[in-house]
Scaffold this active site. Structure first.
Site, short mmCIF file in Angstrom:
data_model
loop_
_atom_site.label_atom_id
_atom_site.label_comp_id
_atom_site.label_asym_id
_atom_site.label_seq_id
_atom_site.Cartn_x
_atom_site.Cartn_y
_atom_site.Cartn_z
N TYR A 141 0.87 -1.18 0.00
CA TYR A 141 0.00 0.00 0.00
C TYR A 141 0.90 1.22 0.00
CZ TYR A 141 -3.45 3.42 1.62
OH TYR A 141 -4.27 4.52 1.74
N ASP A 236 9.40 2.76 -0.99
CA ASP A 236 8.45 3.42 -0.10
C ASP A 236 8.84 3.05 1.33
OD1 ASP A 236 6.37 4.09 1.56
OD2 ASP A 236 4.78 3.37 0.22
N LYS A 264 5.37 9.53 8.26
CA LYS A 264 5.20 9.01 9.63
C LYS A 264 6.23 9.52 10.62
CE LYS A 264 2.53 5.03 8.06
NZ LYS A 264 1.13 5.12 8.42
N1 HOZ Z 1 -3.14 3.32 6.04
C1 HOZ Z 1 -2.84 3.26 7.42
C2 HOZ Z 1 -2.43 1.91 7.83
N2 HOZ Z 1 -1.47 1.26 7.05
C3 HOZ Z 1 -4.01 3.67 8.27
C4 HOZ Z 1 -4.07 5.09 8.51
C5 HOZ Z 1 -5.07 5.49 9.60
O1 HOZ Z 1 -6.17 5.00 9.63
O2 HOZ Z 1 -4.71 6.31 10.42
#
Ligand code: HOZ
Length: 423
Positions: A141, A236, A264
């Site tokens: 992802y 990534d 992050k």
């Molecule tokens: N896409 C995020 C987890 N891999 C989740 C982001 C969120 O819900 O804060």
């Protein structure tokens, strides 16, 4: 207000009651916990219940919540204004730290999210090569830009959405999604259409189908075929950056991508993303080059202050210490599952881990999908009811922070023993 009432009210005015789908607890059932505050390794919900937190805001909170040095840096920055739409010294300080930690990065462009970083990386690769096709890996992802939602992991996998309405078919056709860890599939695909390949984008350690480490030779193959075909390799490292080491997976392995995406941890819990790479690649971005990208809040002074404080504290930490703690946790989980005769596989890389309810090795999305997600949901609820906050979805990573202690691990394993007994 009670959790159910909060969720009902949120659902009336926010789609699904959440601002990011995996938070909605859809695959585990029940109401999401609305968090009131957090400190160290714990979060407290709106009803005042305390949980040991293994979500860590999905990765950023590697120092734990409300770290005093990070909070002080944010306070100080906020007192000087929250956004100027003009360059600041903080952006240079942040870029310097990233360049020093990532050998393959000579220049950095700050953005406001990981999605923006990967979206820009793809555009840059297409702009530089004049080619259109991209390769990604099923279950990885990279945020929610159109080109990258094809067979994606995280919430897309959790909700079983194969692609997304709204992504033009003609654009999706330019994205080829291959099985993670399958070097032969990559060679074959590049052999067939390498002439029109702009880039390969990969999570060097997958974290969005649950944690799946790269097998020996996989990333090396990606490096070799992209070089040979004149396309770009994009790592990534939004999750792995400053998580697996002070630097990223590339710092540990020496494999140098052309572009690196970050997010992050470098924002210390504030919204941030970054894109870095070699000078001649990065200078294709506007205003030095023709590939356009911009953002009012890019390099935001609060985010820079929080990120710099986080990196400076991290620099003094021993990653070995946190890794050993997670090793203990995972060994303890494994023993408890084995004792109960529950088929399981625990993947761990540094302080990231995932518990899969399957006997077989998990090396790609197909094997990750063999996990018994119904059993995972029951286990999740058993843990939650005892004050352990795990990611509310199978296809995610769990994160441990420097604020977690041996006592937290013991309490977590005691809760696990009870949860398994009740399954
Ligand atoms: N896409 C995020 C987890 N891999 C989740 C982001 C969120 O819900 O804060």
């Amino acid at each position: 207000m009670e959790m159910e009432n909060l969720f009902a009210e949120a659902q009336n005015i926010i789609p699904g009651g959440v601002n990011s789908p995996v938070r909605a607890f859809r695959s585990v059932g029940g109401s999401p916990r609305f968090i009131r505050e957090a400190a160290g390794a714990t979060v407290i919900d709106a009803e005042g219940r305390t949980y040991i937190d293994y979500v860590a805001s999905w990765g950023p909170m590697i120092l734990g919540h409300s770290h005093p040095e990070v909070v002080a840096a944010i306070r100080e920055a906020a007192g000087k204004g929250t956004s100027y739409g003009a360059p600041t010294e903080g952006e240079i300080a942040m870029a310097r730290r990233i360049v020093a930690a990532f050998p393959a990065v000579e220049m950095v462009r700050m953005v406001s999210s990981g999605t923006e970083a990967t979206m820009t990386a793809i555009r840059l690769a297409r702009g530089i090569t004049g080619r259109e096709k991209i390769i990604k890996f099923t279950g990885c992802y990279h945020g929610h830009a159109d080109s990258l939602l094809v067979k994606a992991g995280s919430g897309v996998a959790t909700l079983g959405i194969p692609g997304s309405p709204g992504v033009p078919r003609r654009l999706a056709e330019l994205t080829l999604s291959l099985p993670y860890n399958d070097a032969d599939a990559v060679r074959d695909a590049v052999g067939r259409f390498g002439d029109d390949l702009a880039c390969i984008i990969v999570e060097p350690v997958a974290g969005n189908m649950g944690v799946v480490p790269p097998q020996q030779g996989f990333l090396e193959t990606l490096r070799e075929v992209t070089r040979a075909s004149g396309s770009l390799l994009i790592f990534d490292e939004v999750i792995t950056g400053f998580r697996v080491a002070y630097g990223g997976w590339q710092t540990l392995t020496g494999i140098a991508p052309d572009l690196t995406c970050l997010g992050k941890i470098i924002g210390g819990g504030l919204p941030v993303g970054a894109l870095g790479g070699r000078r001649e690649v990065m200078e294709h971005l506007a205003p030095t080059g023709p590939v356009y990208q911009a953002g009012t809040l890019s390099g935001n002074p609060l985010a820079m202050a929080a990120g710099i404080a986080t990196l400076d504290v991290l620099k003094r930490q021993s990653y070995g210490q946190i890794d050993r703690l997670v090793q203990e946790l995972c060994t303890g989980y494994g023993e408890l599952f084995t004792r109960r005769g529950i088929p399981h596989r625990i993947n761990r890389v540094g302080s990231m881990f995932t518990l899969f309810f399957t006997a077989g090795e998990v090396t790609d999305f197909v094997s990750a999908s063999r996990s018994d997600t119904e059993l995972f949901a029951r286990f999740f609820q058993g843990m939650l009811s005892q004050g352990i906050y795990l990611a509310p979805a199978q296809f995610e990573a769990g994160f441990v922070s420097f604020a977690h202690t041996a006592r937290d691990i013991d309490r977590t394993l005691a809760a696990c023993a009870k949860a398994l007994a009740a399954l």
